[in-house]
Design a protein around this motif. Structure first.
Motif, PDB file in Angstrom:
ATOM      1  N   ASN A 207       0.805  -1.228   0.000  1.00 10.66           N
ATOM      2  CA  ASN A 207       0.000   0.000   0.000  1.00 10.66           C
ATOM      3  C   ASN A 207       0.842   1.285   0.000  1.00 10.66           C
ATOM      4  O   ASN A 207       0.440   2.296   0.566  1.00 10.66           O
ATOM      5  CB  ASN A 207      -0.968   0.037   1.195  1.00 10.66           C
ATOM      6  N   ASP A 210      -1.485   4.795  -1.777  1.00  8.84           N
ATOM      7  CA  ASP A 210      -2.790   4.710  -1.132  1.00  8.84           C
ATOM      8  C   ASP A 210      -3.527   6.040  -1.362  1.00  8.84           C
ATOM      9  O   ASP A 210      -3.074   6.855  -2.177  1.00  8.84           O
ATOM     10  CB  ASP A 210      -2.555   4.432   0.372  1.00  8.84           C
ATOM     11  N   GLU A 211      -4.603   6.238  -0.617  1.00  9.91           N
ATOM     12  CA  GLU A 211      -5.438   7.425  -0.839  1.00  9.91           C
ATOM     13  C   GLU A 211      -4.628   8.738  -0.834  1.00  9.91           C
ATOM     14  O   GLU A 211      -4.784   9.572  -1.728  1.00  9.91           O
ATOM     15  CB  GLU A 211      -6.507   7.467   0.260  1.00  9.91           C
ATOM     16  N   GLU A 212      -3.759   8.877   0.170  1.00 14.18           N
ATOM     17  CA  GLU A 212      -3.009  10.136   0.302  1.00 14.18           C
ATOM     18  C   GLU A 212      -2.098  10.363  -0.915  1.00 14.18           C
ATOM     19  O   GLU A 212      -2.048  11.462  -1.478  1.00 14.18           O
ATOM     20  CB  GLU A 212      -2.161  10.098   1.588  1.00 14.18           C
ATOM     21  N   GLY A 215      -4.012  11.182  -3.924  1.00 18.89           N
ATOM     22  CA  GLY A 215      -4.614  12.513  -3.746  1.00 18.89           C
ATOM     23  C   GLY A 215      -3.685  13.649  -4.118  1.00 18.89           C
ATOM     24  O   GLY A 215      -4.153  14.740  -4.476  1.00 18.89           O
ATOM     25  N   ASN A 233      -3.007   0.245  -3.361  1.00 15.19           N
ATOM     26  CA  ASN A 233      -4.278  -0.133  -2.735  1.00 15.19           C
ATOM     27  C   ASN A 233      -5.389   0.001  -3.785  1.00 15.19           C
ATOM     28  O   ASN A 233      -5.736   1.099  -4.215  1.00 15.19           O
ATOM     29  CB  ASN A 233      -4.540   0.790  -1.542  1.00 15.19           C
ATOM     30  N   LYS A 235      -8.642  -0.467  -3.737  1.00 12.54           N
ATOM     31  CA  LYS A 235      -9.886   0.242  -3.358  1.00 12.54           C
ATOM     32  C   LYS A 235      -9.685   1.747  -3.507  1.00 12.54           C
ATOM     33  O   LYS A 235     -10.535   2.445  -4.077  1.00 12.54           O
ATOM     34  CB  LYS A 235     -10.222  -0.075  -1.889  1.00 12.54           C
ATOM     35  N   ALA A 236      -8.562   2.228  -2.983  1.00  9.24           N
ATOM     36  CA  ALA A 236      -8.268   3.663  -3.070  1.00  9.24           C
ATOM     37  C   ALA A 236      -8.101   4.069  -4.538  1.00  9.24           C
ATOM     38  O   ALA A 236      -8.541   5.148  -4.953  1.00  9.24           O
ATOM     39  CB  ALA A 236      -7.002   3.987  -2.287  1.00  9.24           C
ATOM     40  N   LYS A 239     -11.471   4.436  -6.273  1.00  8.92           N
ATOM     41  CA  LYS A 239     -12.129   5.688  -5.878  1.00  8.92           C
ATOM     42  C   LYS A 239     -11.493   6.871  -6.629  1.00  8.92           C
ATOM     43  O   LYS A 239     -12.195   7.713  -7.192  1.00  8.92           O
ATOM     44  CB  LYS A 239     -11.944   5.870  -4.366  1.00  8.92           C
ATOM     45  N   ALA A 240     -10.165   6.881  -6.664  1.00 11.88           N
ATOM     46  CA  ALA A 240      -9.470   8.007  -7.314  1.00 11.88           C
ATOM     47  C   ALA A 240      -9.800   8.065  -8.806  1.00 11.88           C
ATOM     48  O   ALA A 240     -10.081   9.141  -9.350  1.00 11.88           O
ATOM     49  CB  ALA A 240      -7.961   7.855  -7.114  1.00 11.88           C
ATOM     50  N   ASN A 243     -13.430   9.187  -9.485  1.00 11.41           N
ATOM     51  CA  ASN A 243     -13.659  10.621  -9.249  1.00 11.41           C
ATOM     52  C   ASN A 243     -12.917  11.504 -10.239  1.00 11.41           C
ATOM     53  O   ASN A 243     -13.197  12.687 -10.347  1.00 11.41           O
ATOM     54  CB  ASN A 243     -13.205  11.004  -7.831  1.00 11.41           C
TER      55      ASN A 243
END
Ligand code: NAD
Length: 312
Positions: A207, A210-212, A215, A233, A235-236, A239-240, A243
């Protein structure tokens, strides 16, 4: 030497293996009896503590490939069994795939192919407008053999600037390649247009993206992962990408392999997936198989193999 080959290998190294000893090869059900194995060749087969314990005469586990995350290295070391890999055999192939995937993202190749097959009324429709790589910045996560090769191809072929994040690469070495070294991953991700991952899967790289990290990347950035699935990751990532349709990602490796058709990432237009084909070229398959057999030959002659992964 009793050599067991657990996963399919190319015909040329297979012939070499037959010269090296008594060979028992893979079959559809998997090899069921292997107690007398002295040497094994594996590609993706998991070599656990339990499997090692079932082979009391084992002297060498020859990995056909680079990543040894499917092998219990510590236990093999404890038992005095060499684990080797084939570090230079497939680096060109993997690097060429990473560059192919970066270009495929930049020029939306898979979507172009899909639309063309469906039948299309307009030439070059707006949704297929891509970007150039020329003059952009690539950020390498991991600047080892494969990362360096990707960086030099993109630098020399596309005039890209190359940045890297690799805590184990010295500033001096990065400078020799003309790469800009970052000590902080997030700082690099903010600055680059294309990100390419070439690190091993370890506790510190699970990971890593990841989201961060996703982002802070530029809105229209490209991410290519030819290393290992769990480094990103999923899942993250889903999502990214959901969006932000401007971000494009290509992965040759997945959290679950072989990748399942219902993996949500495969429903996205801005995602390209390949089923772990990085090292799947004629040249690399021959080199990987030959190197694995050469390592077994060295051990069989009482010598140390060249590419030991679990320093004994
Ligand atoms: P390498 O050992 O030459 O380079 C790996 C680099 O990663 C090293 O420079 C190391 O310092 C760096 N690194 C380690 N931990 C790091 C971290 N936490 N952050 C940043 N950098 C880190 O290996 P390579 O030959 O370049 O291969 C890289 C990986 O590619 C392999 O471990 C393997 O998992 C994967 N691989 C995939 C395929 C495929 O078919 N897709 C084929 C071969 C290799």
């Amino acid at each position: 030497m009793r050599i067991y080959i657990f996963d399919p290998i190319h015909q040329i190294p297979l012939e070499e293996a037959h010269k090296a000893g008594d060979v028992i090869i893979w079959n559809e059900d998997g090899i069921k009896e292997y107690e007398d194995a002295e040497a094994i060749i594996v590609r993706t087969k998991t070599v656990s503590k339990e499997l090692i314990d079932e082979m009391p005469n084992l002297k060498i586990i020859a990995k056909h490939g680079i990543g040894t995350d499917n092998i219990d290295l510590d236990y093999a070391k404890e038992k005095g069994i060499f684990v080797t890999n084939t570090p230079t055999a497939n680096m060109n192939s993997v690097a060429e795939l990473a560059v192919t995937l970066a270009l495929s993202c930049a020029r939306k190749i898979t979507m172009s192919d899909r639309l063309t097959r469906q039948g299309i009324d307009t030439l070059a429709p707006k949704e297929l407008t891509g970007i150039e790589l020329t003059g952009k910045i690539v950020g390498l996560i991991g600047a080892g053999r494969i990362g360096q090769r990707i960086g030099t191809i993109l630098r020399d072929g596309f005039g890209m600037e190359v940045s890297c994040f690799d805590p184990f690469m010295s500033e001096k070495k990065a400078n020799e390649f003309g790469f800009k070294k970052y000590d902080n991953l997030l700082d690099m991700l903010k600055d680059v247009d294309v990100v390419s991952i070439s690190v091993p899967l370890t506790d510190s790289t699970i990971n890593l993206i990841d989201e961060e990290e996703l982002g802070v990347m530029k809105e229209s950035s490209i991410l290519v992962n030819t290393a290992r699935g769990r480094i990103v990751n999923e899942k993250a990532l889903y999502k990214a990408l959901s969006n932000n349709p401007k971000m494009y990602v290509a992965m040759d490796v997945f959290e679950v392999e072989p990748p399942k058709a219902d993996n949500p990432l495969l429903s996205l237009d801005n995602f390209i997936g390949t089923p772990h084909i990085g090292a799947a070229t004629e040249e690399a398959l021959i080199r990987m198989g030959n190197t694995a057999v050469e390592e077994i030959n060295l051990v069989s002659s009482g010598l140390k193999p060249r590419y030991i992964v679990n320093q004994l």
